[in-house]
Design an enzyme around this catalytic site. Sequence first.
Site, PDB file in Angstrom:
ATOM      1  N   LYS A   1      17.040  -6.540 105.479  1.00 40.06           N
ATOM      2  CA  LYS A   1      17.044  -7.864 106.140  1.00 40.06           C
ATOM      3  C   LYS A   1      18.490  -8.443 106.023  1.00 40.06           C
ATOM      4  O   LYS A   1      18.655  -8.824 104.755  1.00 40.06           O
ATOM      5  CB  LYS A   1      16.040  -8.543 105.703  1.00 40.06           C
ATOM      6  CG  LYS A   1      15.937 -10.139 106.336  1.00 40.06           C
ATOM      7  CD  LYS A   1      15.268  -9.990 107.729  1.00 40.06           C
ATOM      8  CE  LYS A   1      14.778 -11.312 108.198  1.00 40.06           C
ATOM      9  NZ  LYS A   1      14.190 -11.253 109.391  1.00 40.06           N
TER      10      LYS A   1
ATOM     11  N   GLU B   1      16.403  -5.090 109.830  1.00 38.16           N
ATOM     12  CA  GLU B   1      15.714  -6.089 110.368  1.00 38.16           C
ATOM     13  C   GLU B   1      16.810  -7.031 110.824  1.00 38.16           C
ATOM     14  O   GLU B   1      17.560  -7.539 109.923  1.00 38.16           O
ATOM     15  CB  GLU B   1      14.589  -6.628 109.854  1.00 38.16           C
ATOM     16  CG  GLU B   1      13.802  -7.324 110.657  1.00 38.16           C
ATOM     17  CD  GLU B   1      12.585  -8.185 110.207  1.00 38.16           C
ATOM     18  OE1 GLU B   1      12.037  -9.275 110.603  1.00 38.16           O
ATOM     19  OE2 GLU B   1      11.888  -7.557 109.207  1.00 38.16           O
TER      20      GLU B   1
ATOM     21  N   CYS C   1       2.495  -6.504 121.208  1.00 38.56           N
ATOM     22  CA  CYS C   1       1.535  -7.698 121.456  1.00 38.56           C
ATOM     23  C   CYS C   1       1.354  -8.594 120.379  1.00 38.56           C
ATOM     24  O   CYS C   1       1.162  -8.007 119.294  1.00 38.56           O
ATOM     25  CB  CYS C   1       0.304  -6.730 121.843  1.00 38.56           C
ATOM     26  SG  CYS C   1       0.209  -5.770 123.201  1.00 38.56           S
TER      27      CYS C   1
END
Length: 240
Positions: A43, A112, A173
């Site tokens: 990250k 990420e 989703c």
Amino acid sequence: MTQLLNALLIAGTDTNAGKTVLTTALAAYWQKYCSHRSLGIMKLMQSGEGDREWYQKVFSLEQSPEVITPLYFKAPLAPPIAAAKEHRTVDLATVWQAFTALQQRREFLLVEGVGGLGTPVTDELTVADLAGDWRIPTILVVPVRLGAIAQAVANVALAKLSHINLKGIVLNCVQPQTEAEIADLTPVDLIQSLTNTPVLGCLPYVDNVDKLADLDKLAQLASDLDLEIMMNFQLKKSEQ
């Protein structure tokens, strides 16, 4: 600068789009089926607790917190704002050095992003600027909700403006959705036509932290995505 073919940036349209879910799923798949190949997770910078701590908890990475996240700020705000509150600056040289060092030591590196592609990382640069300047192949995570089509179009336009090697879109989703609702909110053919970018699959809703930590389940979800395009190699039959 050449393309970094053994690295993949997981970017999003905005915060909470599903970057961590996709990164975790891809890492879980790698751990289950490609464990003989070394994997790194990064990250690039983090504001507030969350992703760095998560990756340390669920994966055995043999990476220190500083290698997972080279820059860490306490306030959960955009990096330049969080840095200013600590009377610091966002040192991209530190991030780049940590990124390239880990990328050279691992066969594949999952990275990420921060917020969305348009999120500022300094007062002058965004995540999109870094992805383009550093030549990191990128996946765009688009949350399945009202407005997703416009978000996809706008973020792909930003990616093209920033000369990003955008490999594709993954739908995610963010709440329970039926197949019909997914088709209405994020029609694949329409998104592909408007963006000229392939949709590489859709992740179903993962409803709690315990299920997000179920790496076997996440590996199975990842297997339904177009991994060959994402990870730059043809998986052997024994790895599927």
